[in-house]
Each structure stands twice: as structure tokens, then as C-alpha cells.
Write an enzyme that holds these catalytic residues in place. Sequence first.
Site, PDB file in Angstrom:
ATOM      1  N   THR A 256      -1.782   0.705  -2.756  1.00  0.00           N
ATOM      2  CA  THR A 256      -1.704  -0.109  -1.546  1.00  0.00           C
ATOM      3  C   THR A 256      -2.954   0.134  -0.715  1.00  0.00           C
ATOM      4  O   THR A 256      -3.610   1.171  -0.838  1.00  0.00           O
ATOM      5  CB  THR A 256      -0.467   0.247  -0.698  1.00  0.00           C
ATOM      6  N   CYS A 257      -3.271  -0.823   0.136  1.00  0.00           N
ATOM      7  CA  CYS A 257      -4.349  -0.627   1.097  1.00  0.00           C
ATOM      8  C   CYS A 257      -3.736  -0.292   2.450  1.00  0.00           C
ATOM      9  O   CYS A 257      -4.108  -0.850   3.474  1.00  0.00           O
ATOM     10  CB  CYS A 257      -5.260  -1.847   1.178  1.00  0.00           C
TER      11      CYS A 257
END
Length: 597
Positions: free
Chosen positions: A139-140
Site C-alpha cells: 500500500t502507499c
Amino acid sequence: MGRRARGRRLQQQQQQQQQQRPQRAEDGAEGGGKRPEGAWEGGYPEIVKENKLFEHYYRELKIVPEGEWEQFMGALREPLPATLRITGYKSGDGTMRKNIDVWKKWTTLNSLQLHGLQLRIATRGAEQLVEGGRMVYSTCSLNPIEDEAVIASLLEKSEGALELADVSSELPGLKWMPGITHWKVMTKDGQWFAEWEDVPHSRHTQIRPTMFPPKDPEKLQAMHLERCLRILPHHQNTGGFFVAVLVKKSSMPWNKRPPKLQVESAEPREPVRASPAHPTGGAAADPTEPGSKAVGGMEDTDTMERPENVDDSGSKRDGVCGPPPSKKMKLFGFKEDPFVFIPEDDPLFPPIQKFYALDPSFPKMNLLTRTTEGKKRQLYMVSKELRNVLVNNSERMKVINTGIKVWCRNNSGEEFDCAFRLAQEGIYTLYPFINSRIITVSMEDVKILLTQENPFFRKLSSETYSQAKDLAKGSIVLKYEPDPTKPDTLQCPIVLCGWRGKASIRTFVPKNERLHYLRMMGLEVLAEKKKEGTSLAQESTGSSGPPEDEVSAEPGADPAASVDASADATVDTPSDAPLDASTGSSGPAPTETSLPR
């Protein structure tokens, strides 16, 4: 102005722009990363890169190493060399350097709302992964609710089928921080919770137990959450990322099939009773012993069942296409009813064949229903080729739906010489085989039948009345044939299902199909005719006595597709309610109780 003058002016403008660029860079550095007005190209407005809630949240969680907080925030305020705008199923607080909208939109509610979706996506990916394969969950976002909480919950529910891989040696030169093992959950209004037990009941729909780290220290240590990779933006001039590499060691526990029974005793077994040692399922049975049943938290009746398409002698019943035996467990999905083809000697078919005068070429072997015992409610029809596929592959595939509905049971139909009425869904398939109970109607008749609920015979043309008066009560076919001598009228045939009552006729056509036919005939349902259509419906309803033991089977179904009425039965508005002569809305909610006598 000559060419030389224009050239000198252009050179002066270019020199002025070059002199201004270093000054703008210095101003940006002194202002803590804030750019002057118009500095963001592409039409994006300047956004103040401050979010006190964000700083408070991550300071409390200690995501950033001690002494690096100012560097962390300074890096987030600086744009990346290439600025892109992206969207996705994440809060995206690691993308603040390129997605500056996050600064003003970030809140803890984002991660709380996305946690469940992210866990389901990760679970589905693990299910599809082959044994020995690797899945990268990335994920960012820097929020542990979207990162370590998802991984910990997935590892816990996998029961050892998944494990975190140590990939630190595979990424030389990458600067990263290990995953965290302890975190807290914060609400939008700033309230912190360290354990699920602390969450009040009013917050249970927003905060779930899977958002918290495991309480058992040994279980938490065995997960090795420190093998997750956290990439902070100020360490190597990047965005913020979270990466976890999972290896699948075996099948997920809910995908493991229980051992099949080798021998089944002919004598009926006594029900297993709960004992103090096994309060939930009784005494544990050895699955390797013949006749034993696996308990495993499932009900005995749902754990291992005899396939419905196999008789007592063990041979497969002809004409029964049921789900595979391994699919009979309700624990992992709905138990599908089998598809049963009507045998040639079934007493159900002769009354239907006689009532509608079906052609001898009618392929009755292609009729099927979805029950092996009791009353057959619906009759479906398939092609010859599809019948062969269903009969010969019942052990290889699970059939959810097939065929088209051609007849529906009418509980009071026996008094009309036939227990089944025609279904509009399959009328164009059945019509070529029907030789009786067909009424040819005009276009004006079709308009009346589609806009009024139970129009009396006198409302229809004399030709239609002469055909209907000699027919017995029951299901009928209404056929419109185009007149080639009148090119202005509708030039395609229409076949409708109807019901001949004592003194009126009604159609059983879904609402959308009604609107389609009316528009084909150039009739937009007008608001000024609403009152007239309602009064006609009330007038015809008053003389159309209904069978009182019927009620609509399900919302949106044809009214006559009914089940036996009961004390707690509810009547729903069907989708094939006749239209008021109005804006296209359905009229009074007709049910099986409004069926003309």
C-alpha cells in the site's frame, strides 16, 4: 516591428525567466516547501500542507524513528521530481508529496472504512495463490490499520497456511524500517483505543476486532510482523510505502475438503448429543473410521450428505443434475437445489399438454424443475444440447441457474383444469407449440391490456370478445399480428401471457416490458390519463373475484407465481403490475389476489 526587434525582445524575456527561477527556488526553501501562487502547473490550486490530526496520529504511533520527525514532515511537504495524481482503495497518506489533496482530506476515518475491503481483497488473493507461491501486499499508506492489521488478521485466519517471508536480503541498498507489532486505533474525533474490549458497543460498526494487534504474545511473535517493510519518504527521497511478502505453505483452511466417507452404514444413526467435554458438537469422531462424521464446528447434517442425485443403491438418478457432492457443505456457500428433468411418465405433464393442446413435437424431455420432492413450483426449459451438458457433467460443475421459465404453478389452477399458467419469460419459446387458448388482439386491445389492470370484455374489440367468451377460465395467449396494409401501425408481432377471468382479461407482463411495447406502438403514458386508468382498474377489480389462497411468491415476480398463503404471509408489489395511464409508474399493486375469476 521588424524581425531583429522581435528577436531581441524574445531573448530578453528568456533571460528574465532564467533569472527568476533560482529566486523562486530559494523562496520555496525558505517557506518550508510552500510555493508561490501559480507554482503548481496543471491548474491545481495551492494547498496548505498542514494537518494537525495527521501529525498527532503518527507521533502517537511512533511510526517515525526518534529524532527524524522534522525530516519526515519536511520530505512530505516537498514535491516529488515527477508529480502524478492517482486514486485507489487506500487512504494514500504516503502519496502526500504527489497527491497534495491528501493534506486537507486526511482523517483516521479513511483507514477505518477501508480496512475491511483491503482484508477481503488480500484474502481473495491468498485463495487464488498456488501452494508455494508468493503474494506481495503493498500500500502507499503508512497507517497500520491498512498495513500490519490486515497482514496480522490474514495470517491469523490462515491458520499457518501463510507466512511472512524475510526479503531484507533481496533488496540491497533499499532503506526501510521493520513492521510494527503494537499500535492503537483512533476515531475521527481523536478517541484512542488500545484493545477491542475497550471499544464501546456504539462504535462496533466503525471499529472491528481485526484492526487491533493479536493479544497473545506468542502468536504475535510467530507472525514475524517485523518482516514487513516500511519505506519512509525522507530516507531516500520517495513516497511512503508498506510492503509485505506472503508465502503460501498450504491451502487455506476453508478450502480444505473433509475426508470422504468410504462406507456408510445402512442403519440410521442416533443424533450426536452434546457432552460436557464437547459442548458445541458432542464427542469428537475419528474421520478415518467408517461411518464417522467430522465435527469441525459444522452441523452434522451439513458436514457430509449423500448427493441428491444418487439413490439408496448408490447409482446416479437419471435426469437429475445436482451440485457435486463436495459442494454440499453449507459452511462455505449456499446449498443449491438440483435441476431435475421431468421424466416421460410424470403425471404432471399430460394436463398441461391437454390444456394448451401442445404439438406432439414439443420436447418435453427438455423440461426441468428445481425440486426432487413436493410440489413443483416452476418449470424451466433448455435446449437438447444443454440438457446433455447438464446430465453428463453434474459431478464436475455446480449449476447455479439455467434454462428459461415457461410455466408457473397456480395453486388454484386445478379448478381451471391446469395447475400451471404461462410465464412471459418463455412465451416466445412455447408459442410455436401451443395450438389452443390463443386470442388474436388488435393494437388498440394491446394498449388497453397493458395500461389497465383487469379490463372488462366490453372494453375490448368485438373480435377479441368473440374469441374469449367461449374459452374456459385460465391462462391464455394474446397474439398481435401486424397488418401489412397499415404501414403506420406496429409491424412486428407481439405475444403476451394473459388470464381469462369471468368477465375480464388481464396480462402478466413485467413493467419494463410493458413500457417497451407501449413505446413501440408510439404511446407515451400520459399524466392526464392517470385518473381514468385508476378508475378503470378499480371498476374491473370490483368484479374480478380472486382465488383467496394465493399470494405473490417474491417481490418482482409474476403475480401468479405463488406459494400457499399463510398467517404471516406478506403481499409484495410485483414488477409486472399493470401501468396506470400516467407517467409510467406502476398502478395499484396487483397480486395473485387480483387474479380475474
